[in-house]
Design a protein around this motif. Sequence first.
Motif, PDB file in Angstrom:
ATOM      1  N   LYS A 288      -4.729   1.489  -7.174  1.00 26.22           N
ATOM      2  CA  LYS A 288      -3.779   0.672  -7.939  1.00 26.22           C
ATOM      3  C   LYS A 288      -2.407   0.632  -7.285  1.00 26.22           C
ATOM      4  O   LYS A 288      -1.521  -0.057  -7.782  1.00 26.22           O
ATOM      5  CB  LYS A 288      -3.660   1.215  -9.361  1.00 26.22           C
ATOM      6  CG  LYS A 288      -4.948   1.150 -10.168  1.00 26.22           C
ATOM      7  CD  LYS A 288      -4.742   1.704 -11.571  1.00 26.22           C
ATOM      8  CE  LYS A 288      -6.031   1.614 -12.384  1.00 26.22           C
ATOM      9  NZ  LYS A 288      -5.849   2.182 -13.752  1.00 26.22           N
ATOM     10  N   ASN A 289      -2.227   1.392  -6.210  1.00 26.99           N
ATOM     11  CA  ASN A 289      -0.919   1.483  -5.553  1.00 26.99           C
ATOM     12  C   ASN A 289       0.166   1.915  -6.525  1.00 26.99           C
ATOM     13  O   ASN A 289       1.243   1.293  -6.618  1.00 26.99           O
ATOM     14  CB  ASN A 289      -0.549   0.159  -4.876  1.00 26.99           C
ATOM     15  CG  ASN A 289      -1.352  -0.081  -3.621  1.00 26.99           C
ATOM     16  OD1 ASN A 289      -1.556   0.844  -2.828  1.00 26.99           O
ATOM     17  ND2 ASN A 289      -1.832  -1.296  -3.443  1.00 26.99           N
ATOM     18  N   THR A 290      -0.132   2.970  -7.263  1.00 26.63           N
ATOM     19  CA  THR A 290       0.831   3.508  -8.199  1.00 26.63           C
ATOM     20  C   THR A 290       1.065   5.000  -7.947  1.00 26.63           C
ATOM     21  O   THR A 290       0.200   5.698  -7.424  1.00 26.63           O
ATOM     22  CB  THR A 290       0.372   3.335  -9.660  1.00 26.63           C
ATOM     23  OG1 THR A 290      -0.878   4.013  -9.835  1.00 26.63           O
ATOM     24  CG2 THR A 290       0.219   1.872 -10.030  1.00 26.63           C
TER      25      THR A 290
ATOM     26  N   ARG B 220      -0.932  10.177  -7.343  1.00 26.17           N
ATOM     27  CA  ARG B 220      -1.006   8.841  -6.747  1.00 26.17           C
ATOM     28  C   ARG B 220      -2.369   8.222  -7.047  1.00 26.17           C
ATOM     29  O   ARG B 220      -3.382   8.925  -7.075  1.00 26.17           O
ATOM     30  CB  ARG B 220      -0.796   8.907  -5.230  1.00 26.17           C
ATOM     31  CG  ARG B 220       0.570   9.356  -4.808  1.00 26.17           C
ATOM     32  CD  ARG B 220       0.645   9.550  -3.311  1.00 26.17           C
ATOM     33  NE  ARG B 220      -0.215  10.628  -2.850  1.00 26.17           N
ATOM     34  CZ  ARG B 220      -0.356  10.967  -1.580  1.00 26.17           C
ATOM     35  NH1 ARG B 220       0.300  10.275  -0.636  1.00 26.17           N
ATOM     36  NH2 ARG B 220      -1.148  11.962  -1.226  1.00 26.17           N
TER      37      ARG B 220
ATOM     38  N   PHE C 157      -4.360   5.363  -5.230  1.00 22.90           N
ATOM     39  CA  PHE C 157      -4.333   4.473  -4.070  1.00 22.90           C
ATOM     40  C   PHE C 157      -5.005   3.132  -4.370  1.00 22.90           C
ATOM     41  O   PHE C 157      -4.665   2.123  -3.771  1.00 22.90           O
ATOM     42  CB  PHE C 157      -5.008   5.149  -2.883  1.00 22.90           C
ATOM     43  CG  PHE C 157      -4.229   6.300  -2.333  1.00 22.90           C
ATOM     44  CD1 PHE C 157      -4.582   7.601  -2.635  1.00 22.90           C
ATOM     45  CD2 PHE C 157      -3.122   6.089  -1.537  1.00 22.90           C
ATOM     46  CE1 PHE C 157      -3.860   8.680  -2.142  1.00 22.90           C
ATOM     47  CE2 PHE C 157      -2.387   7.152  -1.037  1.00 22.90           C
ATOM     48  CZ  PHE C 157      -2.757   8.446  -1.340  1.00 22.90           C
TER      49      PHE C 157
ATOM     50  N   SER D 217       0.825  -1.202   0.000  1.00 25.27           N
ATOM     51  CA  SER D 217       0.000   0.000   0.000  1.00 25.27           C
ATOM     52  C   SER D 217       0.859   1.252   0.000  1.00 25.27           C
ATOM     53  O   SER D 217       1.699   1.440   0.882  1.00 25.27           O
ATOM     54  CB  SER D 217      -0.898   0.012   1.236  1.00 25.27           C
ATOM     55  OG  SER D 217      -1.559   1.247   1.350  1.00 25.27           O
ATOM     56  N   ILE D 218       0.632   2.130  -0.987  1.00 23.67           N
ATOM     57  CA  ILE D 218       1.425   3.357  -1.043  1.00 23.67           C
ATOM     58  C   ILE D 218       1.027   4.331   0.053  1.00 23.67           C
ATOM     59  O   ILE D 218       1.756   5.266   0.342  1.00 23.67           O
ATOM     60  CB  ILE D 218       1.334   4.028  -2.423  1.00 23.67           C
ATOM     61  CG1 ILE D 218      -0.102   4.463  -2.723  1.00 23.67           C
ATOM     62  CG2 ILE D 218       1.868   3.103  -3.505  1.00 23.67           C
ATOM     63  CD1 ILE D 218      -0.211   5.306  -3.992  1.00 23.67           C
TER      64      ILE D 218
ATOM     65  N   SER E 156       1.163   3.818   3.023  1.00 19.26           N
ATOM     66  CA  SER E 156       2.034   3.611   4.176  1.00 19.26           C
ATOM     67  C   SER E 156       3.362   4.355   4.060  1.00 19.26           C
ATOM     68  O   SER E 156       4.105   4.454   5.037  1.00 19.26           O
ATOM     69  CB  SER E 156       2.315   2.119   4.359  1.00 19.26           C
ATOM     70  OG  SER E 156       3.092   1.628   3.291  1.00 19.26           O
TER      71      SER E 156
END
Length: 116
Positions: free
Chosen positions: A75-77, A71, A73, A27-28, A30
């Motif tokens: 897609k965690n990109t 960002r 969230f 998870s980005i 974090s």
Amino acid sequence: QVQLVESGGGLVQPGGSLRLSCAASGSIASFNAMGWYRQAPGKERELVARVSRAGSTNFSDSVKGRFTISRDFAKNTVNLQMNNLKPEDTAVYYCNAKDRTWTDYWGQGTQVTVSS
């Protein structure tokens, strides 16, 4: 162990656009910060753009007004939209993440070449 995988590099003419994407293994949300750096031949790696966990951004003077960072969230990109590209933007672009202990993680890099 955090893994970062970049995509979207390539060859583009001056004035063109590219969108780089960096997919994280976790998870980005974090991370304390995520960003993009670049390294041109014979030069040191430099910060291009960064976004903090709170969403504040900063850019190098050379790309302000041309590049944006965002960002996703779901897609965690983290993405870098690059517009009005110049030959001096030619470099290997690296994704970076800083975790809660400010430990750095790096992607493998993606080549961006701006040339006619």
